[in-house]
Design a protein around this motif. Structure first.
Motif, mmCIF file in Angstrom:
data_model
loop_
_atom_site.group_PDB
_atom_site.id
_atom_site.type_symbol
_atom_site.label_atom_id
_atom_site.label_comp_id
_atom_site.label_asym_id
_atom_site.label_seq_id
_atom_site.Cartn_x
_atom_site.Cartn_y
_atom_site.Cartn_z
ATOM 1 N N ILE A 219 -10.030 13.961 -8.342
ATOM 2 C CA ILE A 219 -10.524 14.559 -9.577
ATOM 3 C C ILE A 219 -10.183 13.601 -10.722
ATOM 4 O O ILE A 219 -9.036 13.153 -10.819
ATOM 5 N N GLY B 196 -16.847 19.337 -7.925
ATOM 6 C CA GLY B 196 -17.004 18.619 -9.185
ATOM 7 C C GLY B 196 -16.978 17.120 -9.008
ATOM 8 O O GLY B 196 -17.020 16.602 -7.890
ATOM 9 N N GLN C 24 -12.698 23.744 -12.424
ATOM 10 C CA GLN C 24 -13.952 23.099 -12.834
ATOM 11 C C GLN C 24 -14.435 23.640 -14.172
ATOM 12 O O GLN C 24 -14.881 22.870 -15.031
ATOM 13 N N TRP D 258 -13.624 21.353 -3.536
ATOM 14 C CA TRP D 258 -13.994 20.758 -4.821
ATOM 15 C C TRP D 258 -15.449 20.293 -4.801
ATOM 16 O O TRP D 258 -15.864 19.527 -3.941
ATOM 17 N N GLU E 294 -13.011 26.823 -8.775
ATOM 18 C CA GLU E 294 -14.019 27.162 -9.794
ATOM 19 C C GLU E 294 -13.395 27.251 -11.178
ATOM 20 O O GLU E 294 -13.975 26.767 -12.159
#
Length: 98
Positions: free
Chosen positions: A35, A95, A10, A93, A7
């Motif tokens: 990512i 994101g 992100q 994850w 978090e």
């Protein structure tokens, strides 16, 4: 070992912060998605590629669940790098991925 939550990573990325993310998963794992902006440096090659890293920068290590990135974090920390482990890894994850 220093760590950072998924978090937090992100939130930092959403705020436009430039992060130095190193994904230590194998090439075939990364091809499924990583990512954005993360550099792939498989765990088995860290020792041989650490000369590509800058000891004045902070790095966030990423893997599938946090185990391999934890190993990489410990190793690089012992070599004098500023590193932290992303807890939970790519499993946690939520994101964007590329």
């Amino acid at each position: 070992m220093k760590s950072i939550s998924v978090e937090e990573v992100q939130q930092l990325l959403a705020a436009g912060k430039e992060l130095n993310l190193i994904d230590v998963r194998e090439v075939d794992e990364v091809s499924v998605g990583k990512i954005p902006s993360a550099i792939n440096m498989p765990l088995g090659l860290i020792e041989f590629r650490m000369n590509e890293l800058d000891k004045s920068k902070e790095y966030i290590m990423v893997c599938r669940s946090g185990g391999r990135s934890g190993q990489a974090t410990t190793f690089l920390d012992n070599q004098g790098f500023i590193v932290m482990n992303m807890d939970g890894g790519m499993i946690a994850w939520a994101g964007d991925v590329e």
